[in-house]
Design a protein around this motif. Structure first.
Motif, PDB file in Angstrom:
ATOM      1  N   PHE A 117      21.234  -4.769  -3.969  1.00 54.39           N
ATOM      2  CA  PHE A 117      19.680  -5.277  -3.433  1.00 54.39           C
ATOM      3  C   PHE A 117      18.794  -4.092  -3.936  1.00 54.39           C
ATOM      4  O   PHE A 117      17.591  -4.443  -4.184  1.00 54.39           O
ATOM      5  N   SER A 118      19.114  -2.926  -3.727  1.00 51.72           N
ATOM      6  CA  SER A 118      18.085  -1.647  -4.208  1.00 51.72           C
ATOM      7  C   SER A 118      17.840  -1.885  -5.704  1.00 51.72           C
ATOM      8  O   SER A 118      16.639  -1.813  -6.214  1.00 51.72           O
ATOM      9  N   SER A 119      18.709  -2.479  -6.688  1.00 50.52           N
ATOM     10  CA  SER A 119      18.439  -2.837  -8.017  1.00 50.52           C
ATOM     11  C   SER A 119      17.239  -3.757  -7.961  1.00 50.52           C
ATOM     12  O   SER A 119      16.305  -3.854  -8.800  1.00 50.52           O
ATOM     13  N   LEU A 120      17.403  -4.969  -7.330  1.00 50.19           N
ATOM     14  CA  LEU A 120      16.682  -6.052  -7.154  1.00 50.19           C
ATOM     15  C   LEU A 120      15.161  -5.553  -6.781  1.00 50.19           C
ATOM     16  O   LEU A 120      14.062  -5.909  -7.239  1.00 50.19           O
ATOM     17  N   MET A 121      15.307  -4.716  -5.617  1.00 52.41           N
ATOM     18  CA  MET A 121      13.881  -4.061  -5.343  1.00 52.41           C
ATOM     19  C   MET A 121      13.169  -3.294  -6.424  1.00 52.41           C
ATOM     20  O   MET A 121      11.881  -3.256  -6.556  1.00 52.41           O
ATOM     21  N   GLY A 122      14.127  -2.727  -7.088  1.00 52.29           N
ATOM     22  CA  GLY A 122      13.573  -1.925  -8.053  1.00 52.29           C
ATOM     23  C   GLY A 122      12.639  -2.763  -9.270  1.00 52.29           C
ATOM     24  O   GLY A 122      11.674  -2.367  -9.773  1.00 52.29           O
ATOM     25  N   ASP A 123      13.424  -3.858  -9.769  1.00 51.68           N
ATOM     26  CA  ASP A 123      12.994  -4.872 -10.432  1.00 51.68           C
ATOM     27  C   ASP A 123      11.601  -5.316  -9.966  1.00 51.68           C
ATOM     28  O   ASP A 123      10.711  -5.461 -10.788  1.00 51.68           O
ATOM     29  N   ILE A 124      11.358  -5.710  -8.679  1.00 49.68           N
ATOM     30  CA  ILE A 124      10.508  -5.906  -8.198  1.00 49.68           C
ATOM     31  C   ILE A 124       9.306  -5.171  -8.204  1.00 49.68           C
ATOM     32  O   ILE A 124       8.082  -5.527  -8.307  1.00 49.68           O
ATOM     33  N   ALA A 125       9.589  -3.731  -7.982  1.00 50.61           N
ATOM     34  CA  ALA A 125       8.598  -2.867  -7.863  1.00 50.61           C
ATOM     35  C   ALA A 125       8.010  -2.778  -9.293  1.00 50.61           C
ATOM     36  O   ALA A 125       6.735  -2.313  -9.464  1.00 50.61           O
ATOM     37  N   VAL A 126       8.797  -2.699 -10.261  1.00 48.00           N
ATOM     38  CA  VAL A 126       8.210  -2.673 -11.663  1.00 48.00           C
ATOM     39  C   VAL A 126       7.176  -3.849 -11.897  1.00 48.00           C
ATOM     40  O   VAL A 126       6.181  -3.632 -12.439  1.00 48.00           O
ATOM     41  N   ILE A 131       1.219  -5.058 -12.164  1.00 43.67           N
ATOM     42  CA  ILE A 131      -0.253  -5.727 -11.701  1.00 43.67           C
ATOM     43  C   ILE A 131      -1.108  -4.462 -11.257  1.00 43.67           C
ATOM     44  O   ILE A 131      -2.248  -4.796 -11.642  1.00 43.67           O
ATOM     45  N   LEU A 132      -0.553  -3.306 -10.640  1.00 38.74           N
ATOM     46  CA  LEU A 132      -1.227  -2.492 -10.318  1.00 38.74           C
ATOM     47  C   LEU A 132      -2.032  -1.641 -11.360  1.00 38.74           C
ATOM     48  O   LEU A 132      -3.053  -1.237 -11.442  1.00 38.74           O
ATOM     49  N   SER A 133      -1.226  -1.697 -12.379  1.00 37.55           N
ATOM     50  CA  SER A 133      -1.443  -0.777 -13.716  1.00 37.55           C
ATOM     51  C   SER A 133      -2.839  -1.379 -14.186  1.00 37.55           C
ATOM     52  O   SER A 133      -3.694  -1.052 -14.683  1.00 37.55           O
ATOM     53  N   GLU A 134      -2.866  -2.856 -14.279  1.00 36.14           N
ATOM     54  CA  GLU A 134      -3.810  -3.595 -14.695  1.00 36.14           C
ATOM     55  C   GLU A 134      -5.204  -3.500 -14.086  1.00 36.14           C
ATOM     56  O   GLU A 134      -6.304  -3.181 -14.579  1.00 36.14           O
ATOM     57  N   THR A 135      -5.093  -3.584 -12.471  1.00 40.16           N
ATOM     58  CA  THR A 135      -6.164  -3.490 -11.721  1.00 40.16           C
ATOM     59  C   THR A 135      -6.629  -1.871 -11.804  1.00 40.16           C
ATOM     60  O   THR A 135      -8.020  -1.594 -11.836  1.00 40.16           O
ATOM     61  N   PHE A 136      -5.889  -0.891 -11.779  1.00 37.64           N
ATOM     62  CA  PHE A 136      -6.358   0.509 -11.962  1.00 37.64           C
ATOM     63  C   PHE A 136      -7.283   0.646 -13.279  1.00 37.64           C
ATOM     64  O   PHE A 136      -7.952   1.498 -13.411  1.00 37.64           O
ATOM     65  N   LYS A 144      -1.640   7.502 -12.716  1.00 42.24           N
ATOM     66  CA  LYS A 144      -0.442   8.502 -12.536  1.00 42.24           C
ATOM     67  C   LYS A 144       0.307   8.194 -11.206  1.00 42.24           C
ATOM     68  O   LYS A 144       1.516   8.049 -11.387  1.00 42.24           O
ATOM     69  N   GLY A 145      -0.223   7.608 -10.148  1.00 41.98           N
ATOM     70  CA  GLY A 145       0.549   7.177  -8.907  1.00 41.98           C
ATOM     71  C   GLY A 145       0.766   5.892  -8.862  1.00 41.98           C
ATOM     72  O   GLY A 145       1.482   5.522  -7.738  1.00 41.98           O
ATOM     73  N   VAL A 146       0.571   5.097  -9.858  1.00 42.11           N
ATOM     74  CA  VAL A 146       0.918   3.751 -10.111  1.00 42.11           C
ATOM     75  C   VAL A 146       2.265   3.358  -9.486  1.00 42.11           C
ATOM     76  O   VAL A 146       2.709   2.477  -8.425  1.00 42.11           O
ATOM     77  N   PRO A 147       3.377   4.154 -10.087  1.00 39.94           N
ATOM     78  CA  PRO A 147       4.799   3.832  -9.835  1.00 39.94           C
ATOM     79  C   PRO A 147       5.171   3.982  -8.252  1.00 39.94           C
ATOM     80  O   PRO A 147       5.778   3.275  -7.579  1.00 39.94           O
ATOM     81  N   TYR A 148       4.489   4.992  -7.716  1.00 40.61           N
ATOM     82  CA  TYR A 148       4.539   5.410  -6.457  1.00 40.61           C
ATOM     83  C   TYR A 148       3.915   4.372  -5.629  1.00 40.61           C
ATOM     84  O   TYR A 148       4.604   3.690  -4.561  1.00 40.61           O
ATOM     85  N   ALA A 150       3.786   1.248  -5.992  1.00 43.10           N
ATOM     86  CA  ALA A 150       4.308   0.078  -6.102  1.00 43.10           C
ATOM     87  C   ALA A 150       5.723   0.229  -5.173  1.00 43.10           C
ATOM     88  O   ALA A 150       5.924  -0.631  -4.583  1.00 43.10           O
ATOM     89  N   GLN A 151       6.151   1.394  -5.177  1.00 44.96           N
ATOM     90  CA  GLN A 151       7.482   1.585  -4.404  1.00 44.96           C
ATOM     91  C   GLN A 151       6.921   1.427  -2.852  1.00 44.96           C
ATOM     92  O   GLN A 151       7.798   1.006  -2.371  1.00 44.96           O
ATOM     93  N   MET A 152       5.827   1.978  -2.620  1.00 46.99           N
ATOM     94  CA  MET A 152       5.548   2.051  -1.211  1.00 46.99           C
ATOM     95  C   MET A 152       5.047   0.767  -0.781  1.00 46.99           C
ATOM     96  O   MET A 152       5.763   0.316   0.484  1.00 46.99           O
ATOM     97  N   LEU A 153       4.450  -0.317  -1.475  1.00 44.86           N
ATOM     98  CA  LEU A 153       4.235  -1.448  -1.101  1.00 44.86           C
ATOM     99  C   LEU A 153       5.566  -2.560  -1.021  1.00 44.86           C
ATOM    100  O   LEU A 153       5.578  -3.216   0.145  1.00 44.86           O
ATOM    101  N   VAL A 154       6.470  -2.098  -1.778  1.00 39.21           N
ATOM    102  CA  VAL A 154       7.940  -3.087  -1.884  1.00 39.21           C
ATOM    103  C   VAL A 154       8.439  -2.531  -0.460  1.00 39.21           C
ATOM    104  O   VAL A 154       9.132  -3.476   0.203  1.00 39.21           O
ATOM    105  N   GLY A 155       8.643  -1.018  -0.301  1.00 37.07           N
ATOM    106  CA  GLY A 155       9.379  -0.508   0.545  1.00 37.07           C
ATOM    107  C   GLY A 155       8.802  -0.925   1.956  1.00 37.07           C
ATOM    108  O   GLY A 155       9.535  -1.296   2.709  1.00 37.07           O
ATOM    109  N   MET A 156       7.532  -0.912   2.135  1.00 38.03           N
ATOM    110  CA  MET A 156       7.115  -1.221   3.429  1.00 38.03           C
ATOM    111  C   MET A 156       7.081  -2.881   3.902  1.00 38.03           C
ATOM    112  O   MET A 156       7.699  -2.934   4.594  1.00 38.03           O
TER     113      MET A 156
END
Length: 273
Positions: A117-126, A131-136, A144-148, A150-156
């Motif tokens: 499941f953690s691997s799946l969530m990692g794929d979704i975070a990517v 999406i965030l990278s394009e917007t930024f 610089k903070g985009v990967p983090y 993304a993890q915050m949004l998915v984790g939340m």
């Protein structure tokens, strides 16, 4: 039962047991007893509980992956709609596949980390990261903070969904609204260079400098310009739309130059509405 019907029965029984007790606590004997078959039948179809568990996880992973990627893979819609769709997609999966979701989030054997499941969530975070990278980039914000982020949004979203699965006291639409409200207002007010105002080494050094200035001058009211610049209630150029936590008042409007670097999602939303 036909062979296919028996296989599906064992999958349903196994899903229910693994969801309730976890992989380690379930035995082949228990699976066979609940299905009212002999142990050799379980081995014949799946080779043991490991094989049965792998089939169940694979099915659930495919279902959840399809649900989430479908919500994320439409670049033509407004960014807020993507956030709403994704939150609702996950909550709908949890609502309609409660046992399958419990199987995914429970402790599982580490035989295939790539299928976890953690691997799946990692794929979704990517995907969220893309999406965030394009917007930024469009908003000329540092990526610089985009990967983090993304993890915050998915984790939340995922951890809130787990909590809701055990305590469904609000509808999925209401919970999605809570998630989106928090996530969106955070995204729409991102600063180009976020910083800590009260804690951390930089904040402590600034507090020490301010204390020294006040001590040297003999009056805490002197050098008001420097103090105002270091006081988070008067900070400029960093966090557009930041709310004053003590009084509830908004921070002074930033300069046009720094404002150009801040996400303008709220304005886009109002325009689309």
């Amino acid at each position: 039962m036909t062979s296919l019907q028996r296989r599906e029965q064992l999958i349903e029984v196994g899903r229910s047991l693994f969801a309730a007790k976890g992989f380690e606590a379930v035995s082949v004997e228990e699976i066979a007893a609940h299905a009212k078959v002999s142990k050799p039948i379980v081995y014949e179809h799946f080779g043991g509980k490991e094989g049965l568990y792998a089939v169940i996880v694979d099915r659930e992973m495919r279902a959840l992956t399809g649900t989430l990627t479908a919500a994320l893979d439409d670049p033509t819609v407004h960014p807020r709609q993507i956030v709403e769709r994704t939150a609702l997609a996950l909550l709908t999966y949890i609502e309609e596949n409660a046992e399958g979701f419990q199987v995914l989030v429970r402790d599982s054997p580490s035989t295939d980390p790539s299928g976890s499941f953690s691997s799946l969530m990692g794929d979704i975070a990517v995907r969220v990261e893309d999406i965030l990278s394009e917007t930024f980039k469009r908003q000329k914000l540092s990526a610089k903070g985009v990967p983090y982020y993304a993890q915050m949004l998915v984790g939340m979203t995922v951890f809130t969904g787990q909590y809701w699965a055990d305590r469904p006291k609000v509808s999925k639409e209401q919970l999605a609204a809570y998630i989106v409200d928090l996530a969106w207002h955070g995204l729409s007010r991102l600063g180009s260079k976020p910083q800590l105002f009260f804690e951390g080494a930089k904040a402590r050094k600034e507090a020490e400098r301010r204390a020294k200035r006040e001590s040297d001058s003999g009056s805490p009211d002197s050098d008001q310009t420097s103090s105002a610049q270091s006081d988070p209630e008067h900070a400029t150029g960093e966090d557009s739309g930041l709310q004053n936590m003590s009084s509830g008042a908004q921070v002074t409007q930033h300069s046009a130059e720094s404002g150009d670097e801040v996400l303008r999602f709220e304005q886009e939303t109002e325009h689309n509405d």
